[in-house]
Design an enzyme around this catalytic site. Structure first.
Site, mmCIF file in Angstrom:
data_model
loop_
_atom_site.group_PDB
_atom_site.id
_atom_site.type_symbol
_atom_site.label_atom_id
_atom_site.label_comp_id
_atom_site.label_asym_id
_atom_site.label_seq_id
_atom_site.Cartn_x
_atom_site.Cartn_y
_atom_site.Cartn_z
ATOM 1 N N GLU A 78 0.974 -1.134 0.264
ATOM 2 C CA GLU A 78 -0.206 -0.019 -0.081
ATOM 3 C C GLU A 78 1.364 1.189 -0.089
ATOM 4 O OE1 GLU A 78 -2.114 1.551 3.916
ATOM 5 O OE2 GLU A 78 -3.183 2.313 2.510
ATOM 6 N N VAL A 90 9.010 17.483 -12.207
ATOM 7 C CA VAL A 90 8.897 16.978 -13.566
ATOM 8 C C VAL A 90 10.341 17.251 -14.533
ATOM 9 C CG1 VAL A 90 6.686 18.024 -15.296
ATOM 10 C CG2 VAL A 90 6.715 19.311 -12.918
ATOM 11 N N GLY A 92 11.886 14.149 -14.436
ATOM 12 C CA GLY A 92 11.974 12.248 -14.642
ATOM 13 C C GLY A 92 12.303 11.972 -13.038
ATOM 14 N N THR A 95 9.265 9.616 -12.517
ATOM 15 C CA THR A 95 9.303 8.280 -13.109
ATOM 16 C C THR A 95 10.521 7.329 -12.471
ATOM 17 O OG1 THR A 95 8.318 9.998 -14.614
ATOM 18 C CG2 THR A 95 9.498 6.831 -15.205
ATOM 19 N N ALA A 121 -2.844 13.725 -8.484
ATOM 20 C CA ALA A 121 -1.455 13.227 -8.763
ATOM 21 C C ALA A 121 -2.148 11.996 -9.898
ATOM 22 C CB ALA A 121 -0.952 12.588 -7.391
HETATM 23 N N1 ACO Z 1 -0.853 15.216 -13.118
HETATM 24 C C1 ACO Z 1 -0.233 14.674 -13.787
HETATM 25 N N2 ACO Z 1 0.489 14.436 -14.626
HETATM 26 C C2 ACO Z 1 1.548 14.324 -13.568
HETATM 27 C C3 ACO Z 1 1.613 15.335 -12.685
HETATM 28 C C4 ACO Z 1 0.399 15.870 -11.972
HETATM 29 N N3 ACO Z 1 0.622 15.862 -10.724
HETATM 30 N N4 ACO Z 1 2.975 15.396 -12.381
HETATM 31 C C5 ACO Z 1 4.025 15.120 -12.980
HETATM 32 N N5 ACO Z 1 3.711 14.747 -14.462
HETATM 33 C C6 ACO Z 1 3.438 13.757 -15.306
HETATM 34 C C7 ACO Z 1 5.038 14.370 -16.346
HETATM 35 O O1 ACO Z 1 4.207 15.455 -16.763
HETATM 36 C C8 ACO Z 1 5.126 13.404 -16.993
HETATM 37 O O2 ACO Z 1 4.679 13.122 -17.999
HETATM 38 P P1 ACO Z 1 5.339 12.823 -19.389
HETATM 39 O O3 ACO Z 1 5.913 11.693 -19.112
HETATM 40 O O4 ACO Z 1 4.100 12.752 -20.319
HETATM 41 O O5 ACO Z 1 5.886 13.978 -19.815
HETATM 42 C C9 ACO Z 1 4.805 11.978 -15.807
HETATM 43 O O6 ACO Z 1 4.079 12.231 -15.248
HETATM 44 C C10 ACO Z 1 6.370 11.647 -15.316
HETATM 45 O O7 ACO Z 1 7.178 13.288 -14.611
HETATM 46 P P2 ACO Z 1 7.461 13.272 -13.378
HETATM 47 O O8 ACO Z 1 8.596 13.792 -14.076
HETATM 48 O O9 ACO Z 1 8.356 12.040 -13.712
HETATM 49 O O10 ACO Z 1 7.065 13.263 -11.818
HETATM 50 P P3 ACO Z 1 7.069 13.787 -11.067
HETATM 51 O O11 ACO Z 1 8.869 13.596 -9.967
HETATM 52 O O12 ACO Z 1 7.125 14.986 -10.698
HETATM 53 O O13 ACO Z 1 6.723 13.119 -9.806
HETATM 54 C C11 ACO Z 1 4.278 13.440 -8.623
HETATM 55 C C12 ACO Z 1 5.890 13.533 -9.473
HETATM 56 C C13 ACO Z 1 5.094 12.598 -7.355
HETATM 57 C C14 ACO Z 1 3.621 13.210 -8.521
HETATM 58 C C15 ACO Z 1 5.046 15.399 -7.705
HETATM 59 O O14 ACO Z 1 4.800 16.334 -9.165
HETATM 60 C C16 ACO Z 1 4.492 15.846 -6.592
HETATM 61 O O15 ACO Z 1 5.810 15.603 -5.460
HETATM 62 N N6 ACO Z 1 3.498 16.072 -6.575
HETATM 63 C C17 ACO Z 1 2.912 16.982 -4.997
HETATM 64 C C18 ACO Z 1 2.571 15.076 -4.598
HETATM 65 C C19 ACO Z 1 1.380 14.853 -4.906
HETATM 66 O O16 ACO Z 1 0.504 15.041 -5.950
HETATM 67 N N7 ACO Z 1 2.157 13.412 -4.204
HETATM 68 C C20 ACO Z 1 0.794 12.213 -5.266
HETATM 69 C C21 ACO Z 1 0.161 12.415 -3.857
HETATM 70 S S1 ACO Z 1 -0.868 10.502 -3.627
HETATM 71 C C22 ACO Z 1 -0.306 9.800 -3.144
HETATM 72 O O17 ACO Z 1 1.036 9.967 -2.242
HETATM 73 C C23 ACO Z 1 -0.377 8.985 -2.475
#
Ligand code: ACO
Length: 239
Positions: A78, A90, A92, A95, A121
């Protein structure tokens, strides 16, 4: 230099410091989540965290991580929290963290990940292979995981045949192989375009002309490619 260690509350000073850094990132990125609750889960001994450590000559800096609870006997984990520090988002890292996490879980024989995703997210989780349509059998997770009022239940199947450590290269290679195979199957030929007087162009642009099968199939190469007006209209409908 990036590392992805897995730490838990085991009393080791270095691990505890890193977990507190991760707690601070999560608290900032998920401001609606009470800080005490985040701390409690990260420090709970049933929970573990995979962190992203950015290494430099002078220090190791935590830039994000995922906090999870393994249910090994039921074959799933979980995910409680996941966050990347604001300035590194954003790029990478989210990912890369997920791919490392999948490879780590795969080795432990875990088949599914389940999470209540923050609604902001969902897009990110979908790109990582999560779905809102459940794949994990309900009896494995129901009653085991925490229930959140807001958030969307999502799960992800870990395919034992996929090398998640190397998935980007694998996908690039598969794409190149597919293009090569397509090139061999299809006959490519560049036809000369239509030669039209200016007046004729205007006339042909009229809707009734474009809609006519005769005009459409008079375009060099169209008939040979297997296209006709009906297929063309159908393709517009789908996109
Ligand atoms: N909504 C939609 N798409 C997204 C989001 C989002 N919030 N964040 C990233 N993406 C997309 C990116 O554009 C990218 O797309 P692409 O591959 O087509 O270019 C892809 O997802 C991967 O992006 P990364 O750069 O690898 O992601 P990142 O390092 O930004 O991490 C994360 C993503 C963890 C959601 C980060 O933005 C973050 O910390 N956000 C705030 C906290 C959050 O919302 N955490 C999740 C809560 S839910 C939970 O914890 C269970």
């Amino acid at each position: 230099m990036i590392d992805f260690p897995v730490y838990k509350n085991d009393g080791a000073k270095e691990h505890m410091r890193a977990l507190i850094d991760l707690k601070n990132i999560i608290a900032k990125q998920l401001p609606k989540m009470p800080k005490e609750y985040i701390t409690r889960l990260i420090m709970d001994r049933k929970h573990e965290s995979m962190l992203i450590l950015k290494k430099s000559d002078t220090q190791n800096k935590v830039i994000g991580g995922v906090v999870y609870r393994p249910f090994e006997e039921n074959g799933f984990v979980e995910i409680a929290f996941l966050a990347i520090t604001a300035i590194e988002q954003v790029k990478g890292y989210g990912t890369r963290l997920m791919n490392k996490f999948k490879a780590y879980l795969q080795k432990k024989g875990i088949k599914y990940m389940v999470t209540y995703a923050d609604n902001n997210a969902i897009g990110y989780f979908k790109k990582q292979g999560f779905s809102t349509i459940p794949r994990i059998p309900k009896h494995l997770w129901y009653g085991y995981i925490k229930d959140y009022e807001s958030g969307t239940l999502m799960d992800c199947y870990l395919n034992p045949d996929i090398d998640y450590n190397n998935i980007s290269n694998e996908l690039k290679k598969q794409k190149a192989a597919l293009l090569e195979a397509l090139k061999k199957c299809y006959h490519f030929e560049i036809y000369k375009g239509l030669e039209l007087e200016q007046k004729e162009v205007k006339r042909k642009r009229k809707e009734e002309d474009l809609e006519s099968e005769k005009v459409f199939s008079s375009i060099p190469g169209i008939a040979e490619s297997g296209w006709n007006l009906q297929l063309y209209k159908k393709s517009l409908y789908f996109y």
